[in-house]
Design a protein around this motif. Sequence first.
Motif, PDB file in Angstrom:
ATOM      1  N   THR A 174     -69.399 -47.259 -34.745  1.00 47.63           N
ATOM      2  CA  THR A 174     -68.819 -47.620 -36.040  1.00 47.63           C
ATOM      3  C   THR A 174     -69.760 -47.365 -37.215  1.00 47.63           C
ATOM      4  O   THR A 174     -69.437 -47.743 -38.344  1.00 47.63           O
ATOM      5  CB  THR A 174     -68.403 -49.108 -36.038  1.00 47.63           C
ATOM      6  OG1 THR A 174     -69.554 -49.906 -35.789  1.00 47.63           O
ATOM      7  CG2 THR A 174     -67.332 -49.367 -34.986  1.00 47.63           C
ATOM      8  N   ASP A 175     -70.895 -46.719 -36.971  1.00 48.02           N
ATOM      9  CA  ASP A 175     -71.798 -46.425 -38.082  1.00 48.02           C
ATOM     10  C   ASP A 175     -71.319 -45.181 -38.828  1.00 48.02           C
ATOM     11  O   ASP A 175     -70.199 -44.722 -38.631  1.00 48.02           O
ATOM     12  CB  ASP A 175     -73.252 -46.322 -37.596  1.00 48.02           C
ATOM     13  CG  ASP A 175     -73.505 -45.121 -36.687  1.00 48.02           C
ATOM     14  OD1 ASP A 175     -72.605 -44.275 -36.508  1.00 48.02           O
ATOM     15  OD2 ASP A 175     -74.620 -45.026 -36.147  1.00 48.02           O
ATOM     16  N   ASP A 176     -72.155 -44.606 -39.665  1.00 49.09           N
ATOM     17  CA  ASP A 176     -71.755 -43.483 -40.523  1.00 49.09           C
ATOM     18  C   ASP A 176     -71.814 -42.113 -39.848  1.00 49.09           C
ATOM     19  O   ASP A 176     -71.425 -41.110 -40.456  1.00 49.09           O
ATOM     20  CB  ASP A 176     -72.650 -43.433 -41.766  1.00 49.09           C
ATOM     21  CG  ASP A 176     -72.470 -44.627 -42.677  1.00 49.09           C
ATOM     22  OD1 ASP A 176     -71.403 -45.267 -42.629  1.00 49.09           O
ATOM     23  OD2 ASP A 176     -73.419 -44.922 -43.444  1.00 49.09           O
ATOM     24  N   PHE A 177     -72.296 -42.042 -38.613  1.00 51.30           N
ATOM     25  CA  PHE A 177     -72.512 -40.738 -37.995  1.00 51.30           C
ATOM     26  C   PHE A 177     -71.231 -39.915 -37.889  1.00 51.30           C
ATOM     27  O   PHE A 177     -71.208 -38.748 -38.271  1.00 51.30           O
ATOM     28  CB  PHE A 177     -73.157 -40.861 -36.613  1.00 51.30           C
ATOM     29  CG  PHE A 177     -73.265 -39.532 -35.920  1.00 51.30           C
ATOM     30  CD1 PHE A 177     -74.242 -38.627 -36.289  1.00 51.30           C
ATOM     31  CD2 PHE A 177     -72.352 -39.162 -34.943  1.00 51.30           C
ATOM     32  CE1 PHE A 177     -74.327 -37.383 -35.688  1.00 51.30           C
ATOM     33  CE2 PHE A 177     -72.422 -37.927 -34.336  1.00 51.30           C
ATOM     34  CZ  PHE A 177     -73.411 -37.037 -34.707  1.00 51.30           C
ATOM     35  N   MET A 178     -70.169 -40.480 -37.350  1.00 49.59           N
ATOM     36  CA  MET A 178     -68.950 -39.711 -37.089  1.00 49.59           C
ATOM     37  C   MET A 178     -68.368 -39.132 -38.374  1.00 49.59           C
ATOM     38  O   MET A 178     -67.993 -37.961 -38.412  1.00 49.59           O
ATOM     39  CB  MET A 178     -67.910 -40.565 -36.378  1.00 49.59           C
ATOM     40  CG  MET A 178     -66.636 -39.802 -36.034  1.00 49.59           C
ATOM     41  SD  MET A 178     -66.880 -38.443 -34.874  1.00 49.59           S
ATOM     42  CE  MET A 178     -66.812 -39.349 -33.348  1.00 49.59           C
TER      43      MET A 178
END
Length: 152
Positions: free
Chosen positions: A39-43
Amino acid sequence: MGNTRVIVDYYMNINKDTTLFDLNNYQIGYYDYDFKNATDDFMDLYINLLEYDTLIFATPIYWYTMSAQMKTFFDRISDMLHGENKPLGRLLRGKNMAAISCGSDSKIFEGFDMPFRESANYLGMYYEGHIHTWLEANGSISNQVKNIIKTF
């Protein structure tokens, strides 16, 4: 503003059709085998990058290698190589990758670009090469470095 950002801004001034994604503006957790950072910003960042044919990774040199943020980003590409994300990982195939490093002087150690080169190879990308840059003691970009950037 850091030295690498000065170099990147100069590059972008020459190449107006570039877009900057500064890893410092994203919350990207470390890779883990349980995908706890889903759920972090990577995707979102990864999906945005897929819009581009060429990805140029610019990084300061810390302890003879890329920055921790850059290494974390590369580690997280592993998320795209498994399970339901695998089709997204395959979308890197055929894209171009290059690297810009910025150090404290003109000295670059052999093998610095190996993680970029081999990652591109593993991901089916075309590795376009690496340039090494630095700033003068007064914070300016030398003509030599300007020429390196222009021929890149």
